[in-house]
Design an enzyme around this catalytic site. Structure first.
Site, PDB file in Angstrom:
ATOM      1  N   LEU A 436       0.700  -1.393   0.009  1.00 27.32           N
ATOM      2  CA  LEU A 436      -0.016   0.133   0.290  1.00 27.32           C
ATOM      3  C   LEU A 436       0.804   1.243   0.096  1.00 27.32           C
ATOM      4  O   LEU A 436       0.374   2.347  -0.598  1.00 27.32           O
ATOM      5  CB  LEU A 436      -0.821   0.088   1.255  1.00 27.32           C
ATOM      6  CG  LEU A 436      -1.990  -1.167   1.362  1.00 27.32           C
ATOM      7  CD1 LEU A 436      -2.672  -1.137   2.514  1.00 27.32           C
ATOM      8  CD2 LEU A 436      -2.879  -1.007   0.023  1.00 27.32           C
ATOM      9  N   GLY A 437       2.016   1.240   0.602  1.00 27.62           N
ATOM     10  CA  GLY A 437       2.820   2.347   0.504  1.00 27.62           C
ATOM     11  C   GLY A 437       3.973   2.147   1.740  1.00 27.62           C
ATOM     12  O   GLY A 437       4.145   1.195   2.399  1.00 27.62           O
ATOM     13  N   GLY A 439       7.284   4.323   4.284  1.00 25.31           N
ATOM     14  CA  GLY A 439       8.349   5.620   4.462  1.00 25.31           C
ATOM     15  C   GLY A 439       9.675   5.133   4.634  1.00 25.31           C
ATOM     16  O   GLY A 439      10.083   4.063   4.665  1.00 25.31           O
ATOM     17  N   GLY A 440      10.137   5.996   5.489  1.00 29.58           N
ATOM     18  CA  GLY A 440      11.652   5.850   5.760  1.00 29.58           C
ATOM     19  C   GLY A 440      11.762   4.587   6.804  1.00 29.58           C
ATOM     20  O   GLY A 440      12.814   4.109   7.042  1.00 29.58           O
ATOM     21  N   GLY A 442       9.138   1.903   7.386  1.00 33.40           N
ATOM     22  CA  GLY A 442       8.326   0.866   7.392  1.00 33.40           C
ATOM     23  C   GLY A 442       7.805   0.685   5.947  1.00 33.40           C
ATOM     24  O   GLY A 442       7.639   1.547   5.301  1.00 33.40           O
ATOM     25  N   THR A 443       7.016  -0.530   5.749  1.00 32.33           N
ATOM     26  CA  THR A 443       6.245  -0.690   4.538  1.00 32.33           C
ATOM     27  C   THR A 443       4.948  -1.209   5.072  1.00 32.33           C
ATOM     28  O   THR A 443       4.869  -2.029   6.049  1.00 32.33           O
ATOM     29  CB  THR A 443       6.814  -1.762   3.516  1.00 32.33           C
ATOM     30  OG1 THR A 443       8.086  -1.379   3.202  1.00 32.33           O
ATOM     31  CG2 THR A 443       6.101  -1.780   2.264  1.00 32.33           C
ATOM     32  N   ASP A 554       2.865  12.995  18.015  1.00 31.51           N
ATOM     33  CA  ASP A 554       3.166  13.128  16.639  1.00 31.51           C
ATOM     34  C   ASP A 554       1.872  13.288  15.808  1.00 31.51           C
ATOM     35  O   ASP A 554       1.684  12.563  14.716  1.00 31.51           O
ATOM     36  CB  ASP A 554       3.888  11.893  16.190  1.00 31.51           C
ATOM     37  CG  ASP A 554       4.736  12.163  14.714  1.00 31.51           C
ATOM     38  OD1 ASP A 554       4.775  13.393  14.361  1.00 31.51           O
ATOM     39  OD2 ASP A 554       4.924  11.207  13.937  1.00 31.51           O
TER      40      ASP A 554
END
Length: 746
Positions: A436-437, A439-440, A442-443, A554
């Site tokens: 699905l996508g 970042g720095g 994880g997936t 966050d």
């Protein structure tokens, strides 16, 4: 003893005073790569190495392994502050001037001295000519005593140096930019003529305590010199005479590697906007010259090679086969078809001699039985190894701690632990088509569990303990939260090298995706107001309705998921922290996202629920303006928060508010803008609580729904009568749910 190594080209000088000058750097023509020319100024009693002729940057050390240059920089401390009513910009401060070969390393920091002053360091982007902020900090004076507002006042306290209070602050650099300008803005004009003028500098990190003592002494004695010298660390890379780097790969093109890295035992990498070389493992020296990377003395002496192999590093004699490895290492092992101890005379014996003779005369069924038994034994051994490895990972990933955290609810503990085999089956062995996508860190994959639940599976990319702790922290928090506007955690898998988290599948992207589209119109004002109300409700629940308050830490638009009905779901609790009921906050390592991060938390490391309030206020600004908080910069050099607050004070919000919001929001826009400004107040104790924010937004959202229903009734009373009854019933049920959630933790 190691052999001496060559560091420069033949017939080239490689020293200037006490500083060594390795190639690609050089002093004389033909001795350096383009862009790496240095100037050696000499006199009768000293010699100094400069980056350029007339430069104020003096080189004191050059490092090839980490591609850095340590320099000292001479800076003027004199700038005009007699009319310091707003800010110092442009020529009032002498900024660093370096060529394209160099850039500031992240091993430097910005340091500011003064009371109620904000300093912003601007730099040029790598591909965009517009300026952007690369470091910023705010220095305040906590005492109301005028005598304690000077920088030297904190010397008498036990507070941390340059923490943002008592007249000093510091901030790290954003990597990849070179500084072009420093702006200083006075936050309290009432003290501008009463105390010492602000003072700012850029220095190598780790020296702020020494600078604090020096500057405090200067200001106490009123003896600030006209010029000072301070150390800096510069990153460098080869950029001239080679193709411009493309993409994000760290590998160099083959033609660049062959032209630049001349040593046989060297490799090339792409970094710092260019290319650098480094020696292979177990080699040292200069990779930019032929035969520059070498190993130890014994590898350079062929006559000693066999002796050094037979006598290993442990002092044992090798009686088997001894083989040399790169970098001066050796391996001793028994010859083929033998086994035993190669470090003892006769220690290597032939493998299974009796078994070979027996098999040669055995019958066919006996041989078949032996093969079957061997296969079963090997399979059993493999299964046991897999089981032990899973147990190791389970313990490494704090599985026992998780069991203790949810031990009070055994059914939850059993349901939340999901095997890796189940997740592999759910994702077709983590097929790329299910991705699905990411970042720095994880997936995320889409999967379907055996109970037909559609889920999102988060898989970390790295195995450092910090990431594992954040995963376990998120499991511990989400396993005890049940709120319609918080993403639901189905379970986790801890018997793999990196832990996996399994969430409910939210199909409609993030709030960030919906706001920042290229089309002129985005979410309707009604949807935006409802979404902010839902976010405020969930944060108020976390702060005041659970048994132990939780600070998210966050909050940002990319962590707000939206389902098919645009209902919001707060996600990513990896950085969240519990706050004991008897305390108002705790001191912890600063973590969050630039643009959304509470400045008071950033400078003091004191985390409270008001830190979430600030981040939520930034989301309100983002919803009102459709501007990106982490990259927005006004013409005056202010970020989104500062620019919005200034325009609100001037009564000129139309300059920044999204036209669609002005068209649809009418009188509610001003109320939401005022609420947002109170949430981003620089002083945390003056911000509202999330419960207060929730009540204000619920009032605005209820007013909007009432006016909408009234307008529909005037247009067609008979058509909407049933809808009004249903909506009234729904409002009553939501009020009941809210009352229950405020009394009992879910």
């Amino acid at each position: 003893m190691a052999a001496s190594t060559q560091i420069g080209l033949p017939n080239c000088s490689t020293t200037c005073g006490d500083v060594r000058v390795p190639y690609p750097f050089g002093i004389s023509p033909g001795c350096y790569w383009p862009g790496f020319k240095l100037i050696c100024e000499t006199s009768d009693d000293f010699a100094r190495l400069l980056i350029d002729s007339g430069s104020v940057l003096e080189v004191v050390d050059i490092s090839l392994p980490d591609s850095t240059v340590r320099v000292t920089h001479h800076i003027s401390t004199v700038y005009d502050t007699t009319n310091f009513s707003d800010k110092i910009t442009g020529d009032d401060f002498e900024i660093l001037d370096i060529s394209e070969t160099y850039m500031l390393s992240t091993r430097n920091e910005l340091i500011l001295f003064g009371c109620d002053v904000q300093a912003t360091l601007h730099g040029d982007g790598s591909s965009n000519t517009s300026e952007s902020a690369i470091a910023q900090c705010v220095s305040t004076c906590s005492s109301e005593d005028p005598g304690a507002r000077s920088p030297e006042a904190a010397v008498q306290t036990n507070s941390e140096y340059c923490s943002g209070r008592d007249g000093c602050c510091h901030a790290p650099f954003r990597a990849g930019s070179s500084p072009t300008r420093v702006d200083m803005k006075l936050l309290n004009l009432n003290i501008s003529q009463q105390h010492t003028s602000p003072f700012v500098l850029i220095s190598e990190e780790g020296l702020r305590d020494q600078w604090y003592n020096v500057i405090s002494k200067w200001t106490t004695e009123q003896s600030i010199p006209d010029y000072i010298t301070y150390p800096l660390v510069l990153q460098w890379s080869v950029k001239q005479g080679v193709p411009v780097p493309t993409g994000t790969s760290e590998q160099c093109p083959k033609d660049v590697a062959s032209r630049l890295c001349k040593s046989q035992h060297s490799d090339c990498r792409q970094e710092n906007g260019g290319y650098t070389c480094y020696c292979s493992t177990n080699y040292y020296g200069n990779p930019y010259i032929p035969a520059g990377c070498r190993v130890g003395y014994h590898m350079m002496k062929p006559m000693r090679k066999l002796y050094m192999c037979n006598i290993t590093a442990e002092g044992n004699t090798c009686y088997g086969d001894c083989n040399s490895l790169p970098g001066g290492h050796f391996v001793c092992q028994c010859p083929r078809r033998t086994h035993g101890n190669p470090f003892q005379p006769g220690g290597c014996i032939k493998s299974f001699p009796g078994l070979i003779i027996g098999l040669s005369v055995a019958s066919g069924p006996t041989l078949l039985l032996f093969v079957v038994v061997t296969i079963l034994v090997l399979r059993k051994i493999k299964q046991r190894r897999i089981k032990l490895l899973k147990q190791k990972y389970f313990k490494q990933n704090c599985g026992q701690l998780l069991q203790q955290l949810v031990s009070q609810k055994t059914d939850i503990a059993e349901r939340m632990i999901i095997s890796v085999d189940e997740l592999a089956k759910a994702t077709n062995n983590f097929d790329k088509a299910r991705k699905l996508g990411g970042g720095g860190h994880g997936t995320v994959y889409k999967g379907i569990l055996s109970d037909l639940h559609v889920v999102a599976i988060k898989k970390s990319k790295i195995t450092i303990q910090k990431e594992i702790n954040e995963f376990i922290n998120e499991v511990a928090i989400l396993s005890q939260i049940n709120h319609r506007n918080v993403v639901k955690l189905f379970g986790c898998c801890l018997d793999t090298e990196v832990p996996l988290l399994v969430y409910e599948f939210i199909s409609n992207g993030t709030l960030y995706d919906h706001l920042h589209v290229e089309e002129p119109r985005s979410l309707s004002w009604g949807d935006r107001l409802r979404i902010t109300t839902e976010i405020a409700t969930s944060l108020a629940y976390l702060h005041s309705s659970v048994s132990i308050p939780i600070i998210h830490r966050d909050i940002k638009s990319s962590n707000i998921l939206l389902d098919d009905t645009l209902t919001s779901k707060v996600s990513d609790f990896g950085a969240s922290r519990y706050i004991p009921i008897e305390k108002t906050g705790l001191t912890t390592r600063v973590q969050g996202t630039i643009g959304y991060l509470d400045p008071m938390y950033f400078y003091t490391s004191r985390l409270t629920e008001k830190s979430d309030v600030y981040s939520f206020g930034v989301i309100l600004l983002e919803i009102l303006t459709r501007k990106k908080p982490f990259s927005y910069l006004s013409r005056e050099g202010n970020g989104l928060v500062a620019h919005f607050v200034d325009l609100l004070a001037e009564g000129n919000l139309v300059q920044i508010i999204d036209p669609q919001v002005i068209e649809e929001g009418v009188e509610q826009v001003q109320e939401v803008a005022t609420l947002a400004a109170s949430c981003v107040n620089i002083r945390g104790d003056e911000r509202p609580t999330m419960r207060q924010v929730e009540h204000i937004l619920e009032g605005l959202w209820g007013t909007k729904k009432y006016k909408k229903d009234e307008r529909i009734e005037l247009e067609s009373p008979n058509q909407v009568e049933g809808q009004q009854i249903q909506e009234s019933s729904r409002r009553y049920s939501l009020e009941q749910e809210m009352m229950i959630s405020s009394r009992y933790p879910r």
